[in-house]
Scaffold this motif. Structure first.
Motif, PDB file in Angstrom:
ATOM      1  N   SER A 246       0.835  -1.197   0.000  1.00 31.05           N
ATOM      2  CA  SER A 246       0.000   0.000   0.000  1.00 31.05           C
ATOM      3  C   SER A 246       0.870   1.248   0.000  1.00 31.05           C
ATOM      4  N   ARG A 247       0.269   2.338  -0.440  1.00 33.15           N
ATOM      5  CA  ARG A 247       0.944   3.625  -0.447  1.00 33.15           C
ATOM      6  C   ARG A 247       0.275   4.571   0.544  1.00 33.15           C
ATOM      7  N   VAL A 248       1.089   5.371   1.208  1.00 38.20           N
ATOM      8  CA  VAL A 248       0.545   6.363   2.133  1.00 38.20           C
ATOM      9  C   VAL A 248       0.074   7.568   1.328  1.00 38.20           C
ATOM     10  N   THR A 249      -1.180   7.967   1.540  1.00 37.16           N
ATOM     11  CA  THR A 249      -1.732   9.110   0.808  1.00 37.16           C
ATOM     12  C   THR A 249      -1.715  10.366   1.674  1.00 37.16           C
ATOM     13  N   GLU A 250      -1.819  11.492   1.005  1.00 37.25           N
ATOM     14  CA  GLU A 250      -1.859  12.764   1.725  1.00 37.25           C
ATOM     15  C   GLU A 250      -3.094  12.845   2.607  1.00 37.25           C
ATOM     16  N   ALA A 251      -4.213  12.293   2.115  1.00 34.88           N
ATOM     17  CA  ALA A 251      -5.445  12.311   2.901  1.00 34.88           C
ATOM     18  C   ALA A 251      -5.275  11.515   4.189  1.00 34.88           C
ATOM     19  N   GLN A 252      -4.598  10.390   4.130  1.00 38.64           N
ATOM     20  CA  GLN A 252      -4.376   9.595   5.348  1.00 38.64           C
ATOM     21  C   GLN A 252      -3.578  10.379   6.381  1.00 38.64           C
ATOM     22  N   MET A 253      -2.527  11.026   5.952  1.00 41.54           N
ATOM     23  CA  MET A 253      -1.698  11.769   6.900  1.00 41.54           C
ATOM     24  C   MET A 253      -2.445  12.987   7.450  1.00 41.54           C
ATOM     25  N   ASN A 254      -3.210  13.655   6.621  1.00 44.22           N
ATOM     26  CA  ASN A 254      -3.961  14.821   7.101  1.00 44.22           C
ATOM     27  C   ASN A 254      -4.995  14.413   8.137  1.00 44.22           C
ATOM     28  N   ARG A 255      -5.709  13.308   7.880  1.00 39.24           N
ATOM     29  CA  ARG A 255      -6.717  12.857   8.835  1.00 39.24           C
ATOM     30  C   ARG A 255      -6.077  12.345  10.125  1.00 39.24           C
ATOM     31  N   THR A 256      -4.882  11.784  10.015  1.00 36.65           N
ATOM     32  CA  THR A 256      -4.178  11.343  11.227  1.00 36.65           C
ATOM     33  C   THR A 256      -3.832  12.548  12.100  1.00 36.65           C
ATOM     34  N   LEU A 257      -3.378  13.638  11.479  1.00 36.54           N
ATOM     35  CA  LEU A 257      -3.072  14.858  12.235  1.00 36.54           C
ATOM     36  C   LEU A 257      -4.334  15.449  12.851  1.00 36.54           C
ATOM     37  N   MET A 258      -5.461  15.357  12.141  1.00 41.01           N
ATOM     38  CA  MET A 258      -6.726  15.842  12.683  1.00 41.01           C
ATOM     39  C   MET A 258      -7.138  15.017  13.893  1.00 41.01           C
ATOM     40  N   LEU A 259      -6.920  13.704  13.835  1.00 39.01           N
ATOM     41  CA  LEU A 259      -7.249  12.840  14.970  1.00 39.01           C
ATOM     42  C   LEU A 259      -6.375  13.180  16.177  1.00 39.01           C
ATOM     43  N   LEU A 260      -5.092  13.381  15.955  1.00 41.50           N
ATOM     44  CA  LEU A 260      -4.182  13.701  17.067  1.00 41.50           C
ATOM     45  C   LEU A 260      -4.519  15.064  17.677  1.00 41.50           C
ATOM     46  N   ALA A 261      -4.902  15.993  16.819  1.00 47.12           N
ATOM     47  CA  ALA A 261      -5.322  17.312  17.343  1.00 47.12           C
ATOM     48  C   ALA A 261      -6.579  17.167  18.192  1.00 47.12           C
ATOM     49  N   GLU A 262      -7.489  16.287  17.782  1.00 43.68           N
ATOM     50  CA  GLU A 262      -8.687  16.013  18.582  1.00 43.68           C
ATOM     51  C   GLU A 262      -8.314  15.456  19.942  1.00 43.68           C
ATOM     52  N   GLY A 263      -7.314  14.562  19.969  1.00 40.52           N
ATOM     53  CA  GLY A 263      -6.878  13.985  21.240  1.00 40.52           C
ATOM     54  C   GLY A 263      -6.303  15.018  22.186  1.00 40.52           C
ATOM     55  N   VAL A 264      -5.576  15.956  21.624  1.00 40.41           N
ATOM     56  CA  VAL A 264      -5.002  17.021  22.464  1.00 40.41           C
ATOM     57  C   VAL A 264      -6.116  17.917  23.002  1.00 40.41           C
ATOM     58  N   GLN A 265      -7.042  18.301  22.136  1.00 42.27           N
ATOM     59  CA  GLN A 265      -8.122  19.181  22.548  1.00 42.27           C
ATOM     60  C   GLN A 265      -9.040  18.526  23.574  1.00 42.27           C
ATOM     61  N   SER A 266      -9.203  17.207  23.482  1.00 47.57           N
ATOM     62  CA  SER A 266     -10.075  16.491  24.415  1.00 47.57           C
ATOM     63  C   SER A 266      -9.358  16.112  25.707  1.00 47.57           C
ATOM     64  N   GLY A 267      -8.074  16.364  25.804  1.00 46.91           N
ATOM     65  CA  GLY A 267      -7.332  16.065  27.023  1.00 46.91           C
ATOM     66  C   GLY A 267      -6.819  14.635  27.112  1.00 46.91           C
ATOM     67  N   TYR A 268      -6.891  13.876  26.019  1.00 43.95           N
ATOM     68  CA  TYR A 268      -6.388  12.494  26.052  1.00 43.95           C
ATOM     69  C   TYR A 268      -4.899  12.413  25.713  1.00 43.95           C
ATOM     70  N   LEU A 269      -4.369  13.443  25.040  1.00 46.27           N
ATOM     71  CA  LEU A 269      -2.954  13.488  24.685  1.00 46.27           C
ATOM     72  C   LEU A 269      -2.312  14.760  25.227  1.00 46.27           C
ATOM     73  N   ARG A 270      -1.070  14.620  25.589  1.00 45.55           N
ATOM     74  CA  ARG A 270      -0.293  15.799  25.953  1.00 45.55           C
ATOM     75  C   ARG A 270      -0.052  16.619  24.692  1.00 45.55           C
ATOM     76  N   ASP A 271       0.073  17.913  24.844  1.00 48.29           N
ATOM     77  CA  ASP A 271       0.305  18.734  23.663  1.00 48.29           C
ATOM     78  C   ASP A 271       1.706  18.556  23.100  1.00 48.29           C
ATOM     79  N   ASP A 272       2.597  17.934  23.881  1.00 40.05           N
ATOM     80  CA  ASP A 272       3.945  17.638  23.374  1.00 40.05           C
ATOM     81  C   ASP A 272       4.128  16.123  23.151  1.00 40.05           C
ATOM     82  N   PHE A 273       3.052  15.422  22.865  1.00 33.73           N
ATOM     83  CA  PHE A 273       3.118  13.966  22.648  1.00 33.73           C
ATOM     84  C   PHE A 273       4.129  13.648  21.538  1.00 33.73           C
TER      85      PHE A 273
END
Length: 326
Positions: A246-273
């Protein structure tokens, strides 16, 4: 009765008493000469070519003739249409009907195959992938089985570590296919290992995020780190050495960053994870060379590999109160 002087005569004709026709008397020399004359007048036949006949009238006799035909040579001299016509012409009515029926069946089968192939292609082209959400697919949306999972211990929250892996499975480019693949995956892990789908989240090849166990739930993705990390599995096989990788697409990486940002905003991840690949922590090829090279470009990638060979408690004690900025 002949006398000596009669020897020079070839034949004597005489009429006896009461005889209506003359009688010719011939000696042996005359008979031999006559036979020779008849033989000379008879035609000698050495070769005789006969067409379309098995009996020939030669003189007073009927002569049987055997005709030998070289079939192989005749076939070679005929063109294909003429040969086929000759075969049809020399076949019986039953054979012609059987061949015609077989030809009709063959034409019908080919027509049906072409028809259904075209219809299937049209159906695939007309299919519209309509997911219930643009990019964030919950467990309820992909029809996951309910399962009681363990929560993350509060002492490890918010989490400092994100582990990226790949599922080493077939890719999926549409919501319905990805959802079905997740259901199959969950069914396999529950039936084989008696636990839920191991990843907290999965990234489809369609660029959507699929909720696995979700936030604040202990995963089963990386032995020794499940209690203090978030596991993200990219659907597919990202080993470049594999023929169907498989190939990594730009959409996959963008959505992964959106998910991680959600985790930070919801308090599940440290902002320096920090983000690592599973191979940074364990002896494994996951997440595959292609995906591994992609996550190494992320700003939060742990280039110091500071979590290797540490337990969750050691990670908490070493970095719980210090910054993880590279």
């Amino acid at each position: 009765m002949w006398t000596e002087r009669d020897n020079g005569n070839d034949a004597i004709a005489c009429n006896g008493p009461g005889t209506a026709n003359p009688v010719v008397l011939m000696d042996d020399r005359i008979l031999a000469a006559a036979s020779s004359s008849m033989a000379a007048s008879t035609p000698q036949v050495s070769n005789l070519n006969v067409n379309k006949s098995s009996r020939v009238h030669i003189g007073p006799k009927f002569v049987s003739v055997t005709q030998n035909v070289q079939n192989a040579e005749m076939i070679k001299e005929l063109s294909l249409p003429k040969y086929l016509w000759d075969v049809v012409k020399n076949s019986s009515r039953t054979e012609r009907l059987s061949c015609a029926a077989a030809l009709m069946v063959l034409i019908t089968c080919i027509t049906l195959i072409i028809y259904f192939t075209v219809q299937t292609t049209k159906s695939a082209d007309l299919f519209v992938d309509k997911p219930p959400h643009e990019w964030r697919i919950t467990r309820e949306m992909w029809l996951a089985q309910p399962y009681n999972n363990s929560l993350i211990v509060d002492s490890f929250n918010p989490l400092m570590l994100v582990v990226v892996q790949h599922t080493v499975s077939s890719p999926c480019s549409k919501f319905v296919i990805c959802a079905a693949q997740l259901r199959n995956m969950q069914h396999y892990f529950i039936g084989t290992y008696n636990y839920d789908i191991p990843y907290n989240f999965l990234i489809g090849n369609d660029g959507r995020v699929y909720e696995g166990r979700g936030w604040n739930i202990e995963g089963a993705h990386t032995f020794g780190y499940n209690r203090c990390s978030v596991g993200i599995g990219f659907i597919g096989d990202y080993r470049e050495e594999m023929p169907n990788h498989s190939r990594v697409t730009e959409a996959q990486m963008n959505r992964t960053l959106m998910l991680l940002a959600e985790g930070v905003q919801s308090g599940y991840l440290r902002d320096d994870f920090l983000v690592v690949g599973a191979k940074d922590l364990r002896d494994t090829a996951s997440p595959g060379s292609i995906l591994y090279n992609a996550i190494r470009k992320l700003p939060n990638y742990d280039r110091k590999n500071r979590f290797s060979n540490l337990t969750c408690e050691q990670m908490r004690d070493a970095f719980g109160n210090s910054s993880l900025i590279n």
